[in-house]
Enzyme design. Structure first.
Site, PDB file in Angstrom:
ATOM      1  N   SER A 144     -51.340  92.189  39.325  1.00  0.00           N
ATOM      2  CA  SER A 144     -50.967  91.984  37.932  1.00  0.00           C
ATOM      3  C   SER A 144     -50.254  93.227  37.430  1.00  0.00           C
ATOM      4  CB  SER A 144     -52.205  91.735  37.075  1.00  0.00           C
ATOM      5  OG  SER A 144     -51.872  91.754  35.699  1.00  0.00           O
ATOM      6  N   TYR A 158     -60.228  93.940  34.170  1.00  0.00           N
ATOM      7  CA  TYR A 158     -59.235  93.165  34.918  1.00  0.00           C
ATOM      8  C   TYR A 158     -58.164  94.092  35.487  1.00  0.00           C
ATOM      9  CZ  TYR A 158     -55.679  89.607  35.889  1.00  0.00           C
ATOM     10  OH  TYR A 158     -54.737  88.814  36.491  1.00  0.00           O
TER      11      TYR A 158
END
Length: 246
Positions: A144, A158
């Site tokens: 990501s 995350y």
């Protein structure tokens, strides 16, 4: 088999391939000539739809239920793929979860779950695939763009898990180089999927191109990394996020 396509004759497995970026990767790899197995946990209907789509495109596929937090299930999925197709050339590790929470509210359960799936599960999937991968094969992980920045409050855990994947890929690239196997990490920005639906509109103003990505755009980069053309690239993280992390 579709002769003349850049992945003709290749066999791929996509961990977490029933929906979103994973399903787009399955469809793109098949369109480029590969036969593809996918794993899923909770969306059997979506998995079946994805397999039906690639079979309609002339390729063979199979859906395997396998929890990416379960090492035995991961190894079994790889074994089933090789048993069905005779070999393994490409592994895409897409399985992952997003649970948001700031430092004051993130629970231990959410922390452990994200670490287990987004870091431990990724490593175990790579390990299982590499053991059966053909020399000269390809591994692609899905990270990501938050690995290099926390785009909004509540994304620290995350981001941490995705940063771990980016560093992991660098080390594994060295481990696998003698076999001619490359491993690279795709770092998408906000992309229109089930996982991002709840907060995608709030993030759009942060994206210079003014829109979220389409899963098919991410799949195009995955297909390049799975192909012969990318053979001199390994250990890299490639960000595809509309300029968000500039």
């Amino acid at each position: 088999m579709n002769e003349g396509r850049k992945l003709a004759g290749k066999i791929a497995i996509v961990f977490g391939g029933s929906r979103g970026i994973g399903a787009a990767a399955v469809r793109r790899l098949a369109r480029d000539g590969a036969n593809v197995a996918l794993t899923y946990v909770s969306a059997p209907e979506r998995a079946a739809e994805t397999i039906a789509a690639i079979e309609a495109d002339g390729q063979a596929g199979m859906a395997i239920r396998a929890d990416s937090a379960d090492p035995a299930a991961i190894e079994a999925a790889v074994a089933q793929t090789v048993d069905r197709f005779g070999k393994l050339d490409i592994a895409v590790v897409n399985a992952g979860i997003l649970r948001l929470g700031d430092i004051a509210t993130v629970s231990v359960d959410d922390l452990d779950t994200m670490l287990n799936i987004n870091v431990r599960g990724v490593f175990l999937s790579i390990q299982a695939a590499a053991a059966r991968l053909s020399d000269g094969g390809r591994i692609i992980t899905i990270g990501s763009n938050t690995a290099v920045r926390s785009g909004h409050p509540g994304s620290s855990v995350y981001s941490m898990t995705k940063a771990a994947v980016a560093v992991m890929v660098k080390g594994i690239a060295v481990d696998l180089a003698s076999r001619g196997i490359t491993i690279n990490n795709v770092q998408p920005g906000p992309t229109v999927t089930d996982m991002t639906a709840a907060h995608i509109d709030a993030i759009k103003p942060l994206i210079p191109l003014g829109r979220a990505g389409d899963p098919d755009e991410i799949a195009g980069l995955i297909s390049y990394l799975a192909s012969k053309e990318s053979g001199y690239m390994t250990g890299s993280s490639l960000t595809i996020d509309g300029g968000m992390a500039l």
